[in-house]
Design an enzyme around this catalytic site. Structure first.
Site, PDB file in Angstrom:
ATOM      1  N   ARG A  55      -9.264   2.882  -0.073  1.00 24.00           N
ATOM      2  CA  ARG A  55      -8.233   1.695   0.005  1.00 24.00           C
ATOM      3  C   ARG A  55      -7.897   1.279  -1.370  1.00 24.00           C
ATOM      4  O   ARG A  55      -8.621   1.150  -2.232  1.00 24.00           O
ATOM      5  CB  ARG A  55      -8.582   0.860   0.810  1.00 24.00           C
ATOM      6  CG  ARG A  55      -8.762   1.144   2.336  1.00 24.00           C
ATOM      7  CD  ARG A  55      -7.131   1.374   3.023  1.00 24.00           C
ATOM      8  NE  ARG A  55      -7.253   1.690   4.440  1.00 24.00           N
ATOM      9  CZ  ARG A  55      -7.186   3.073   5.038  1.00 24.00           C
ATOM     10  NH1 ARG A  55      -7.279   4.139   4.150  1.00 24.00           N
ATOM     11  NH2 ARG A  55      -7.224   3.140   6.214  1.00 24.00           N
ATOM     12  N   HIS A  58      -0.547   7.858  -0.340  1.00 20.90           N
ATOM     13  CA  HIS A  58      -1.476   7.813   0.746  1.00 20.90           C
ATOM     14  C   HIS A  58      -1.269   9.018   1.721  1.00 20.90           C
ATOM     15  O   HIS A  58      -0.675   8.679   2.683  1.00 20.90           O
ATOM     16  CB  HIS A  58      -1.316   6.446   1.467  1.00 20.90           C
ATOM     17  CG  HIS A  58      -2.381   5.939   2.280  1.00 20.90           C
ATOM     18  ND1 HIS A  58      -2.851   4.772   2.429  1.00 20.90           N
ATOM     19  CD2 HIS A  58      -3.138   6.549   3.008  1.00 20.90           C
ATOM     20  CE1 HIS A  58      -3.872   4.615   3.126  1.00 20.90           C
ATOM     21  NE2 HIS A  58      -4.142   6.025   3.781  1.00 20.90           N
TER      22      HIS A  58
HETATM   23  C1  GLV Z   1      -5.711   6.707   6.339  1.00 20.64           C
HETATM   24  O1  GLV Z   1      -5.995   6.173   5.297  1.00 20.64           O
HETATM   25  C2  GLV Z   1      -6.865   6.496   7.503  1.00 20.64           C
HETATM   26  O2  GLV Z   1      -7.230   5.441   7.487  1.00 20.64           O
HETATM   27  O3  GLV Z   1      -6.683   7.554   8.227  1.00 20.64           O
END
Ligand code: GLV
Length: 308
Positions: free
Chosen positions: A223, A271
């Protein structure tokens, strides 16, 4: 009895399609079309709604549509309602692909060659054999283990670091904070696959970078909150780190003008490392509901105290 979905709407339509085919008896609703909140037994969300407990008094299960659950405020979830992380195999496979790509890109100096191509420079860089490039993975859950299994194929010396002890064949495993310096001291490419908790927030900071061999490289697929951004920029400037691949940021999307966008030593992706497919997610969710009804243990159940 209804199943309520609150996440990406386009993907939600695909969830609806798979629900209709696989579980026509279970009414499926897409946020904000909640219907009668008292009917909602199952909730699948990316960002949770406010006041979950008061709004949905008959909730039985909450699913995160991702592998991470740091977006939840655990105090808002009634203790008797299990929170389930998305642990279907496809999410691990996507992560394996992305981390393999990132590790190989760093290992083979791809950022250098991208810069050289822009400058129309034809210059070799001596290749370091995989056997001399040590890769360390922080976070040895389902994803971390799957990544290490695949990286074995390339012949990198492998290490892993985890909060609690793990044994993985062919991987030097370290557990607990006190072992972190030893793990870092022999890691040339560091992969962060940790859950974001109060213990791990900001863990990718200057003191960690200083503990790595000089010129080490970073892959953050955890993260954005794991990384102290200014420390990364400073560590790159000081040569402590030579490059980084980042799939996560804080906030997301990364604001215009942020130094990461244009940094020549940073490869940034939005992401996308790994995402469950609607079909696999629906299968996992329906399987979990069936297990719950039979009173069985639930894979992916989050421990509120640990935070993952
Ligand atoms: C993405 O970051 C997830 O948590 O699957």
């Amino acid at each position: 009895m209804t199943f309520l979905y609150k996440a990406n709407a386009t993907r939600g339509l695909e969830w609806a399609h798979h629900f209709a085919a696989r579980a026509p008896e279970l009414p499926f609703r897409l946020w904000p079309d909640v219907g009668d909140p008292a009917e909602v037994r199952y909730l699948a969300v990316w960002s949770p709604p406010e006041n979950i407990a008061a709004t949905f008094p008959n909730l039985e299960l909450i699913f995160s549509v991702g592998a991470g659950v740091d977006q939840f405020d655990f105090s808002q979830i009634p203790p008797h309602v299990p929170l389930i992380r998305m642990l279907e195999p496809g999410i691990a496979e996507g992560m394996v692909e992305y981390v393999t790509m990132a590790v190989l890109a760093l290992h083979r100096d791809l950022l250098h060659f991208i810069a050289q191509q822009r400058e129309q420079t034809w210059r070799e860089i001596r290749v370091t054999p995989a056997a001399k490039r040590r890769v360390g993975v922080m976070g040895l859950g389902l994803l971390g283990q799957a990544v290490l299994e695949r990286l074995k194929l390339f012949g990198f010396p492998l290490a892993g670091w985890n909060r609690s002890p793990r044994t993985i064949e062919g991987v030097s495993c370290y557990a607990g904070r006190e072992t972190l310096p030893d793990f870092l001291a022999q890691t040339d490419i560091l992969v962060c696959l940790l859950p974001l908790t109060d213990e791990t927030r900001g863990i990718l900071n200057m003191s960690l970078f200083e503990a790595l061999p000089r010129g080490a490289q970073l892959v953050n697929v955890g993260r954005g909150g794991h990384l102290v951004e200014a420390d990364l920029i400073a560590a790159l400037e000081r040569g402590l780190l030579s490059s980084a691949v980042l799939d996560v940021a804080k906030p997301e999307p990364l604001p215009a003008g942020h130094p990461f966008w244009s940094h020549p030593r940073i490869l940034l992706t939005p992401h996308i490392a790994s995402m469950t497919t609607p079909e696999a997610a629906v299968e996992f969710v329906l399987d979990t509901i069936a297990r719950h009804r039979r009173g069985e243990a639930l894979p992916g159940r989050v421990d509120h105290d640990r935070g993952y």
